[in-house]
Design an enzyme around this catalytic site. Structure first.
Site, mmCIF file in Angstrom:
data_model
loop_
_atom_site.group_PDB
_atom_site.id
_atom_site.type_symbol
_atom_site.label_atom_id
_atom_site.label_comp_id
_atom_site.label_asym_id
_atom_site.label_seq_id
_atom_site.Cartn_x
_atom_site.Cartn_y
_atom_site.Cartn_z
ATOM 1 N N ARG A 59 38.134 44.751 34.906
ATOM 2 C CA ARG A 59 38.413 45.021 33.508
ATOM 3 C C ARG A 59 37.127 45.340 32.744
ATOM 4 O O ARG A 59 36.043 44.977 33.156
ATOM 5 C CB ARG A 59 39.099 43.805 32.863
ATOM 6 C CG ARG A 59 40.510 43.543 33.356
ATOM 7 C CD ARG A 59 41.094 42.315 32.685
ATOM 8 N NE ARG A 59 40.433 41.077 33.092
ATOM 9 C CZ ARG A 59 39.533 40.417 32.392
ATOM 10 N NH1 ARG A 59 39.147 40.870 31.210
ATOM 11 N NH2 ARG A 59 38.987 39.306 32.851
ATOM 12 N N LYS A 199 47.242 43.759 31.525
ATOM 13 C CA LYS A 199 46.578 42.875 30.574
ATOM 14 C C LYS A 199 46.783 43.341 29.131
ATOM 15 O O LYS A 199 46.740 42.530 28.202
ATOM 16 C CB LYS A 199 45.089 42.769 30.899
ATOM 17 C CG LYS A 199 44.803 41.978 32.174
ATOM 18 C CD LYS A 199 45.408 40.583 32.150
ATOM 19 C CE LYS A 199 45.024 39.777 33.376
ATOM 20 N NZ LYS A 199 45.726 38.457 33.415
ATOM 21 N N HIS A 218 48.139 32.116 30.080
ATOM 22 C CA HIS A 218 47.541 32.725 31.269
ATOM 23 C C HIS A 218 47.637 31.689 32.385
ATOM 24 O O HIS A 218 46.715 30.925 32.627
ATOM 25 C CB HIS A 218 46.087 33.104 30.988
ATOM 26 C CG HIS A 218 45.453 33.906 32.076
ATOM 27 N ND1 HIS A 218 44.110 33.877 32.342
ATOM 28 C CD2 HIS A 218 45.978 34.776 32.970
ATOM 29 C CE1 HIS A 218 43.829 34.686 33.345
ATOM 30 N NE2 HIS A 218 44.950 35.233 33.746
ATOM 31 N N SER A 238 40.912 34.409 36.555
ATOM 32 C CA SER A 238 40.893 35.050 37.868
ATOM 33 C C SER A 238 39.870 34.360 38.761
ATOM 34 O O SER A 238 38.752 34.056 38.335
ATOM 35 C CB SER A 238 40.537 36.531 37.728
ATOM 36 O OG SER A 238 41.515 37.216 36.995
ATOM 37 N N LYS A 242 45.078 30.512 40.851
ATOM 38 C CA LYS A 242 46.427 30.511 40.280
ATOM 39 C C LYS A 242 47.457 31.088 41.247
ATOM 40 O O LYS A 242 48.507 30.503 41.472
ATOM 41 C CB LYS A 242 46.466 31.331 38.982
ATOM 42 C CG LYS A 242 45.764 30.722 37.806
ATOM 43 C CD LYS A 242 46.143 31.392 36.499
ATOM 44 C CE LYS A 242 46.228 32.886 36.549
ATOM 45 N NZ LYS A 242 44.999 33.561 36.962
ATOM 46 N N THR A 243 47.143 32.259 41.792
ATOM 47 C CA THR A 243 48.090 32.927 42.685
ATOM 48 C C THR A 243 48.275 32.136 43.965
ATOM 49 O O THR A 243 49.392 31.865 44.408
ATOM 50 C CB THR A 243 47.604 34.350 43.009
ATOM 51 O OG1 THR A 243 47.522 35.101 41.797
ATOM 52 C CG2 THR A 243 48.552 35.042 43.968
ATOM 53 N N ASP A 257 50.879 34.644 37.134
ATOM 54 C CA ASP A 257 49.764 34.936 36.235
ATOM 55 C C ASP A 257 50.044 34.718 34.746
ATOM 56 O O ASP A 257 49.184 34.214 34.038
ATOM 57 C CB ASP A 257 49.304 36.374 36.444
ATOM 58 C CG ASP A 257 47.902 36.628 35.904
ATOM 59 O OD1 ASP A 257 47.049 35.730 36.009
ATOM 60 O OD2 ASP A 257 47.649 37.731 35.388
ATOM 61 N N ARG A 323 42.254 44.001 45.500
ATOM 62 C CA ARG A 323 43.541 43.406 45.138
ATOM 63 C C ARG A 323 44.716 44.160 45.741
ATOM 64 O O ARG A 323 44.582 45.321 46.160
ATOM 65 C CB ARG A 323 43.719 43.391 43.612
ATOM 66 C CG ARG A 323 42.817 42.397 42.898
ATOM 67 C CD ARG A 323 43.083 42.416 41.413
ATOM 68 N NE ARG A 323 42.233 41.473 40.685
ATOM 69 C CZ ARG A 323 42.611 40.273 40.295
ATOM 70 N NH1 ARG A 323 43.829 39.838 40.578
ATOM 71 N NH2 ARG A 323 41.795 39.492 39.629
#
Length: 531
Positions: A59, A199, A218, A238, A242-243, A257, A323
């Site tokens: 990003r 996002k 988030h 990130s 989390k994933t 997410d 990713r």
């Protein structure tokens, strides 16, 4: 190819005219064909789509702007969101539309949010076919009958070939992500990084939902197999897990997410997952790994053999932020509804590059608010441009780049939700142990999973706890299946005095950062902050 669109809501009705061919709501096979035919990437093993995002492999938060209009003047957190004048936005919009004339574009009409009463109807207009495929995975896909009456509330136009002139529009570089809440329009230019699309939708929901009493988060979320009211949510930036941690095969995945917490419970914003693939293991994460050979999975910035097309999960020469994007139904234990009850456990994930924090700690509600507003973690390589090694940082609400409103707005909402439901709060460190980055090692994922399992099944509440001398939260002394030494980070260091020095440094960093929130917080949170 079948066009699936409301005949009364084409791009011409939105003032977007003079384009080449416009493809509305193509399905995955057609989008794959278009992307490959246009040279945007290539077919990978199992029918995946292999692509590169060019110079932008993460990003570009410093290139994100919010248009400063009277309607949002007193609502936006301007210290965190760069303002753009309405005149500059209108000029940018006009020039982008002129640039788009004669070019082919792809349109996806999608939902942001699984709750029908709260979802956002959003239209994505993309120059790249694979961006349409990506966002079709990541957002929620309407039925054909719903498309026949679909009218977008917000529209996102993504044009990587357009370069913004800083002198003309007041941008920082030729890259721009500009949000105009009044015109319900987002413009993205000069970046092919697909994550900007999703996002941007998250930022929209972060602005819109608090006005409805809904907490946008988030976070990832899952629930017990037979009980959709036994929900756990996992906050984290990130790279914090989390994933990985929410994709527990023994629980039902709600999402990985972004979620909302309403008066009815938890709902996923998305319809897919965007997982990091660096060092992805078929043993540790079999279902996520399997998506990397699944038809239509989008695989970004991964090195692969030019002949066999086999992926190299360890080669980070392009980026650490490699990713894959896939729909939720690729995960066998994913929820069919993406809905759940109120969380029983709230987990805040942090990646501590200092090696100070324990692998898990139980928080009081006031301490939970303190750590939520602090949002301490370490930015991991690749998630943003220029990040090449872990950088300790404070990202309030575990998602500052996507927070349109002041942090206290989200903090107050979370405080209210926890008070109403009695959720138990935990801080989990997936970062370093035995020393700081460069000396210590990453927290063993097996230990993290064992501790989380004990927290979620309630057995962790039955063990002995000690009070941490640095932060005051409770840390388990002994947990079956986890080394006692690991639970006390000071014991994992070869030099205890060095640990104490590092801990004092981190405590001071927390204190200095939190000073900005002291005037606006409750007395119990203030006490947690200073003692």
């Amino acid at each position: 190819m079948t066009t699936r669109v409301n005949p009364n809501c084409r791009l011409e009705d939105q003032g977007i005219e003079g384009l080449g061919r416009v493809y509305y709501n193509l399905l995955e096979p057609a989008l794959m064909n278009e992307a490959i035919a246009r040279g945007e990437g290539q077919l990978g093993l199992g029918g995946t789509f292999l692509c590169s995002t060019g110079v932008h492999t993460g990003r570009s938060p410093k290139d994100k702007f919010v248009v400063r209009t009277p309607g949002v003047e007193n609502e936006i957190w301007w210290e965190n969101n760069k303002p753009m004048t309405p005149e500059a936005f209108d000029l940018l919009h006009q020039d982008m539309l002129a640039h788009m004339k004669g070019r082919d574009y792809f349109v996806q009409d999608l939902f942001g949010g699984a709750d029908p009463e709260l979802r956002l109807d959003v239209r994505l207009v993309t120059e790249l076919a694979w961006h349409n495929l990506f966002i079709r995975h990541l957002l929620r896909r309407p039925e054909a009958a719903e498309l026949a009456t679909f009218v977008p509330e917000f529209t996102i136009i993504n044009c990587p070939s357009f370069k913004a002139d800083p002198a003309r529009y007041g941008t920082r570089t030729e890259t721009v992500i500009a949000l105009n809440f009044e015109k319900k329009l987002i413009l993205i230019a000069n970046t092919a990084y697909a994550g900007e699309n999703k996002k941007s939708v998250f930022t929209l929901l972060n602005y819109l939902l608090p006005a409805k009493g809904v907490m946008p988060m988030h976070c990832s979320a899952n629930h017990a197999p037979e009980d959709s009211d036994d929900v756990a949510i996992f906050f984290g930036l990130s790279g914090t897990g989390k994933t990985t941690l929410s994709a527990d095969p023994s629980r039902i995945l709600i999402g990985d997410d972004e979620h909302g917490w309403s008066e009815r419970g938890i709902f996923n914003f998305e319809g897919g997952c965007y997982a990091k693939t660096i060092s992805l293991s078929p043993k540790a994460e079999p279902e996520i790994y399997a998506t990397t050979s699944r038809f239509a999975t989008v695989i970004e910035n991964m090195v692969h053999d030019p002949d066999t097309l086999e992926l190299d999960f360890e080669d980070n020469s392009i980026t650490d932020n490699m990713r894959c994007a896939y729909p939720l139904d690729a995960i066998s234990n994913a929820s069919k509804t993406s809905l759940g009850g109120h969380p029983k456990n709230v987990i805040m994930l942090t990646c501590d590059a200092y090696g100070v924090l324990p692998p898990i700690a139980r928080l009081t509600p006031a301490q939970a608010m303190y750590h939520f507003l602090s949002g301490f973690t370490s930015k991991t390589p690749g998630t943003e441009i220029g990040v090449t090694e872990p950088i300790p940082t404070f990202s309030t609400c575990f998602g500052a780049p996507f927070m349109a409103r002041r942090p206290e707005v989200y903090g107050k909402l979370l405080q209210e939700k926890i008070a109403q439901t009695g959720a138990t709060c935990w801080l989990v460190n997936t970062g370093w142990t035995g020393g700081a980055y460069g000396t210590g090692k990453r927290m063993p994922i097996a230990a993290t999973r064992a501790l989380l399992a004990a927290a979620l099944d309630g057995s962790l509440n039955d063990v002995q706890f000690r009070r941490d001398p640095n932060f005051g939260f409770e840390v388990p002394v002994s947990v079956p299946g986890v080394s006692d030494v690991l639970l006390d980070p000071r014991q994992t260091w070869a030099d205890a005095a060095a640990y104490d020095q590092q801990a004092a440094k981190l405590v001071q960093m927390f204190s200095d950062n939190f000073a900005q929130y002291l005037p606006a917080i409750d007395d119990d949170v203030r006490a947690a902050a200073i003692g």
